[in-house]
Design a protein around this motif. Structure first.
Motif, PDB file in Angstrom:
ATOM      1  N   GLU A 170       0.822  -1.217   0.000  1.00  0.00           N
ATOM      2  CA  GLU A 170       0.000   0.000   0.000  1.00  0.00           C
ATOM      3  C   GLU A 170       0.859   1.271   0.000  1.00  0.00           C
ATOM      4  O   GLU A 170       0.473   2.287  -0.594  1.00  0.00           O
ATOM      5  CB  GLU A 170      -0.980   0.006   1.184  1.00  0.00           C
ATOM      6  CG  GLU A 170      -1.822   1.271   1.097  1.00  0.00           C
ATOM      7  CD  GLU A 170      -3.037   1.325   1.983  1.00  0.00           C
ATOM      8  OE1 GLU A 170      -3.301   0.344   2.705  1.00  0.00           O
ATOM      9  OE2 GLU A 170      -3.710   2.370   1.940  1.00  0.00           O
ATOM     10  N   THR A 171       2.012   1.231   0.659  1.00  0.00           N
ATOM     11  CA  THR A 171       2.857   2.434   0.729  1.00  0.00           C
ATOM     12  C   THR A 171       3.287   2.864  -0.672  1.00  0.00           C
ATOM     13  O   THR A 171       3.180   4.031  -1.050  1.00  0.00           O
ATOM     14  CB  THR A 171       4.099   2.151   1.602  1.00  0.00           C
ATOM     15  OG1 THR A 171       3.645   1.576   2.823  1.00  0.00           O
ATOM     16  CG2 THR A 171       4.880   3.408   1.892  1.00  0.00           C
ATOM     17  N   GLN A 174       0.323   4.226  -2.586  1.00  0.00           N
ATOM     18  CA  GLN A 174      -0.041   5.601  -2.204  1.00  0.00           C
ATOM     19  C   GLN A 174       0.933   6.607  -2.808  1.00  0.00           C
ATOM     20  O   GLN A 174       0.544   7.704  -3.187  1.00  0.00           O
ATOM     21  CB  GLN A 174      -0.085   5.749  -0.673  1.00  0.00           C
ATOM     22  CG  GLN A 174      -1.218   4.983   0.008  1.00  0.00           C
ATOM     23  CD  GLN A 174      -2.621   5.477  -0.369  1.00  0.00           C
ATOM     24  OE1 GLN A 174      -2.789   6.517  -1.012  1.00  0.00           O
ATOM     25  NE2 GLN A 174      -3.638   4.703   0.003  1.00  0.00           N
ATOM     26  N   LYS A 175       2.197   6.217  -2.917  1.00  0.00           N
ATOM     27  CA  LYS A 175       3.194   7.108  -3.539  1.00  0.00           C
ATOM     28  C   LYS A 175       2.827   7.374  -5.004  1.00  0.00           C
ATOM     29  O   LYS A 175       2.891   8.512  -5.487  1.00  0.00           O
ATOM     30  CB  LYS A 175       4.590   6.457  -3.480  1.00  0.00           C
ATOM     31  CG  LYS A 175       5.477   7.071  -2.409  1.00  0.00           C
ATOM     32  CD  LYS A 175       6.776   6.330  -2.258  1.00  0.00           C
ATOM     33  CE  LYS A 175       7.829   6.725  -3.286  1.00  0.00           C
ATOM     34  NZ  LYS A 175       9.114   6.031  -3.013  1.00  0.00           N
ATOM     35  N   LEU A 177      -0.154   7.122  -6.301  1.00  0.00           N
ATOM     36  CA  LEU A 177      -1.409   7.896  -6.322  1.00  0.00           C
ATOM     37  C   LEU A 177      -1.116   9.384  -6.101  1.00  0.00           C
ATOM     38  O   LEU A 177      -1.662  10.261  -6.785  1.00  0.00           O
ATOM     39  CB  LEU A 177      -2.329   7.361  -5.229  1.00  0.00           C
ATOM     40  CG  LEU A 177      -3.780   7.806  -5.267  1.00  0.00           C
ATOM     41  CD1 LEU A 177      -4.453   7.360  -6.561  1.00  0.00           C
ATOM     42  CD2 LEU A 177      -4.548   7.237  -4.070  1.00  0.00           C
ATOM     43  N   GLU A 178      -0.222   9.656  -5.154  1.00  0.00           N
ATOM     44  CA  GLU A 178       0.159  11.054  -4.863  1.00  0.00           C
ATOM     45  C   GLU A 178       0.816  11.710  -6.066  1.00  0.00           C
ATOM     46  O   GLU A 178       0.576  12.876  -6.378  1.00  0.00           O
ATOM     47  CB  GLU A 178       1.118  11.100  -3.656  1.00  0.00           C
ATOM     48  CG  GLU A 178       0.428  11.255  -2.327  1.00  0.00           C
ATOM     49  CD  GLU A 178      -0.770  12.205  -2.403  1.00  0.00           C
ATOM     50  OE1 GLU A 178      -0.570  13.403  -2.705  1.00  0.00           O
ATOM     51  OE2 GLU A 178      -1.912  11.759  -2.198  1.00  0.00           O
ATOM     52  N   ARG A 181      -1.754  12.677  -8.478  1.00  0.00           N
ATOM     53  CA  ARG A 181      -2.429  13.889  -7.995  1.00  0.00           C
ATOM     54  C   ARG A 181      -1.607  15.136  -8.361  1.00  0.00           C
ATOM     55  O   ARG A 181      -2.129  16.131  -8.838  1.00  0.00           O
ATOM     56  CB  ARG A 181      -2.575  13.811  -6.473  1.00  0.00           C
ATOM     57  CG  ARG A 181      -3.961  14.047  -6.034  1.00  0.00           C
ATOM     58  CD  ARG A 181      -4.194  14.025  -4.549  1.00  0.00           C
ATOM     59  NE  ARG A 181      -5.308  13.146  -4.296  1.00  0.00           N
ATOM     60  CZ  ARG A 181      -5.249  11.984  -3.687  1.00  0.00           C
ATOM     61  NH1 ARG A 181      -4.111  11.530  -3.218  1.00  0.00           N
ATOM     62  NH2 ARG A 181      -6.334  11.276  -3.529  1.00  0.00           N
ATOM     63  N   SER A 197      -7.092   2.881 -11.820  1.00  0.00           N
ATOM     64  CA  SER A 197      -7.200   1.593 -11.113  1.00  0.00           C
ATOM     65  C   SER A 197      -7.186   0.380 -12.016  1.00  0.00           C
ATOM     66  O   SER A 197      -7.890   0.346 -13.033  1.00  0.00           O
ATOM     67  CB  SER A 197      -8.483   1.566 -10.275  1.00  0.00           C
ATOM     68  OG  SER A 197      -8.270   2.225  -9.055  1.00  0.00           O
ATOM     69  N   SER A 201      -6.963  -2.319  -7.252  1.00  0.00           N
ATOM     70  CA  SER A 201      -7.237  -0.961  -6.798  1.00  0.00           C
ATOM     71  C   SER A 201      -8.721  -0.593  -6.956  1.00  0.00           C
ATOM     72  O   SER A 201      -9.269   0.185  -6.164  1.00  0.00           O
ATOM     73  CB  SER A 201      -6.332  -0.019  -7.583  1.00  0.00           C
ATOM     74  OG  SER A 201      -6.777   1.266  -7.503  1.00  0.00           O
ATOM     75  N   TYR A 205      -9.332   0.533  -3.336  1.00  0.00           N
ATOM     76  CA  TYR A 205      -9.045   1.955  -3.121  1.00  0.00           C
ATOM     77  C   TYR A 205      -9.914   2.932  -3.926  1.00  0.00           C
ATOM     78  O   TYR A 205     -10.004   4.103  -3.580  1.00  0.00           O
ATOM     79  CB  TYR A 205      -7.576   2.249  -3.468  1.00  0.00           C
ATOM     80  CG  TYR A 205      -6.587   1.372  -2.737  1.00  0.00           C
ATOM     81  CD1 TYR A 205      -6.461   1.445  -1.343  1.00  0.00           C
ATOM     82  CD2 TYR A 205      -5.771   0.482  -3.428  1.00  0.00           C
ATOM     83  CE1 TYR A 205      -5.532   0.644  -0.674  1.00  0.00           C
ATOM     84  CE2 TYR A 205      -4.852  -0.314  -2.758  1.00  0.00           C
ATOM     85  CZ  TYR A 205      -4.739  -0.228  -1.385  1.00  0.00           C
ATOM     86  OH  TYR A 205      -3.830  -1.011  -0.718  1.00  0.00           O
ATOM     87  N   LYS A 208     -12.242   5.742  -2.767  1.00  0.00           N
ATOM     88  CA  LYS A 208     -11.687   6.900  -2.048  1.00  0.00           C
ATOM     89  C   LYS A 208     -10.870   7.815  -2.972  1.00  0.00           C
ATOM     90  O   LYS A 208     -10.268   8.782  -2.507  1.00  0.00           O
ATOM     91  CB  LYS A 208     -10.798   6.421  -0.892  1.00  0.00           C
ATOM     92  CG  LYS A 208     -11.602   5.745   0.199  1.00  0.00           C
ATOM     93  CD  LYS A 208     -10.703   5.362   1.378  1.00  0.00           C
ATOM     94  CE  LYS A 208     -11.157   4.069   2.019  1.00  0.00           C
ATOM     95  NZ  LYS A 208     -10.432   2.860   1.554  1.00  0.00           N
ATOM     96  N   ILE A 209     -10.816   7.483  -4.256  1.00  0.00           N
ATOM     97  CA  ILE A 209     -10.047   8.326  -5.191  1.00  0.00           C
ATOM     98  C   ILE A 209     -11.021   9.319  -5.824  1.00  0.00           C
ATOM     99  O   ILE A 209     -11.978   8.923  -6.500  1.00  0.00           O
ATOM    100  CB  ILE A 209      -9.325   7.469  -6.250  1.00  0.00           C
ATOM    101  CG1 ILE A 209      -8.415   6.432  -5.571  1.00  0.00           C
ATOM    102  CG2 ILE A 209      -8.521   8.350  -7.195  1.00  0.00           C
ATOM    103  CD1 ILE A 209      -7.711   5.455  -6.511  1.00  0.00           C
TER     104      ILE A 209
END
Ligand SMILES: Cc1ncc(COP(=O)(O)O)c(C=O)c1O
Length: 364
Positions: A170-171, A174-175, A177-178, A181, A197, A201, A205, A208-209
């Motif tokens: 997940e870490t 998330q990187k 995903l960031e 963004r 996704s 995903s 996830y 929540k996106i």
């Protein structure tokens, strides 16, 4: 009249396929699901799979190759087809003429696009950490997007990335995903379609996106997943073959190439007409198949067109063996072969007819 003669086939459960599509859709009601039907719909039969989805109202799909896109276009003239894989400069015109949406993943593809004047629909792929296809540099992405948006012949329909670890880390996820963004926040005008996704995903996830419009559903459309906690999906493919001969072996008699298995007592061995040319690779020799709700051992070396099963008195010629899809799952076979479920289903070869079924209809 059917043109299927051989008693070996893969059943494709279309009800399960649709159940899986709806599960993904219901998790993410505001997003659209793009079914990924590359590699012959992960071995399930791209045209038949798309036909079923089409009948349910789906009008978008994604593939990898131009060949795959063109085969679909020949059957469906009113669907959107996104080609995720690389495009050669010489083929851009073919995409344009066949209304295939293609991916601009690198500066040289962008430059090729600018050489044409034919109308074309494109998605920009950005690399947020997987280091596969995609633009990486945030400033370059902004420049390319705004320039493409100025071109009269280009419709920059979408922007997307792909996750490397949605099913495991997940870490890292998330990187990525960031980074996506950040890339989007740097754009003056975001293309209308944004998708990030894959299956994992989509279920874990996506709800929540906040910045996406679509998801790309591959493996879980076919009822499979690499996630530890499986979503509520149902496997679509069952691999079957009928016993065509039974050998009564005396002690000391051997079977198959290399005579690698020899009976230590009187034994019955059934012959199944499926082998490594069907994708039933030689490494499966350590496994079992299911006959009448019971597991029986594979013995000897798997041939190109056949394999051997050690059976008991309850088994007869014409009985159906299930190689995977019931007591033995696709994941069990993947484990046996030290691989992932994706590889098990995609390697079932073109020689194995795909039989579409609905409901509990069984073809044996
Ligand atoms: C770019 C891209 N998107 C989506 C998918 C679908 O991924 P999954 O099968 O894990 O859902 C793939 C599959 O490899 C892919 O390459």
């Amino acid at each position: 009249m059917s043109n299927v003669y051989r008693p070996t086939w893969a059943e494709i459960n279309l009800d399960h396929l649709w159940h899986n599509f709806e599960e993904a859709q219901n998790q993410n009601l505001t997003k659209k699901v793009i079914p990924v039907i590359k590699a012959n719909a992960y071995g399930h039969g791209a045209i038949e799979v798309m036909k079923h989805l089409y009948d349910q109202g789906v009008r978008y799909c994604a593939v990898s190759l131009l060949e795959e896109a063109l085969e679909l276009r020949a059957h469906f003239d009113d669907i959107d087809i996104l080609m995720l894989g690389p495009v050669m400069e010489n083929d851009i015109l073919v995409c344009s003429l066949n209304h295939i949406e293609f991916t601009i993943y690198d500066y040289h593809v962008y430059e090729s696009v600018l050489k044409f004047k034919h109308s074309m629909i494109c998605h920009l792929k950005v690399d947020t950490g997987m280091s596969r296809y995609g633009f990486k540099d945030v400033e370059q992405i902004s420049h390319v997007v705004s320039d493409l948006q100025k071109q009269k012949h280009v419709e920059l329909k979408g922007i997307f990335t792909h996750f490397a670890t949605a099913d495991q880390d997940e870490t890292f996820f998330q990187k990525q995903l960031e980074q996506m963004r950040l890339i989007l926040s740097n754009l003056k005008k975001i293309p209308p379609v944004v998708h990030v996704s894959n299956s994992s995903s989509t279920f874990k996830y996506e709800s929540k996106i906040e910045f996406t419009t679509h998801v790309r559903l591959g493996i879980s459309l076919y009822g499979l997943s690499l996630d530890e906690k499986k979503p509520n999906i149902k496997p679509v493919m069952t691999l079957k073959s009928k016993i065509v001969q039974i050998k009564e072996l005396n002690e000391g008699e051997c079977v198959g190439y290399g005579a690698t298995y020899c009976a230590t007592e009187k034994q019955r061995v059934a012959i199944l007409p499926i082998g490594y040319a069907d994708g039933w690779i030689r490494k499966n020799r350590t496994g079992h198949v299911q006959i009448h709700n019971k597991k029986f051992k594979i013995v000897g070396t798997i041939c190109m067109d056949a394999c051997f099963i050690q059976v008991d008195e309850t088994v007869n010629v014409n009985d159906t063996a299930i190689l995977f899809g019931d007591l033995i799952s696709i994941d069990d076979v993947a484990k046996r072969l030290n691989t992932i479920n994706y590889e098990v289903v995609t390697q079932i070869s073109y020689r194995v007819p795909r039989i579409m079924i609905k409901g509990d209809k069984k073809n044996d």
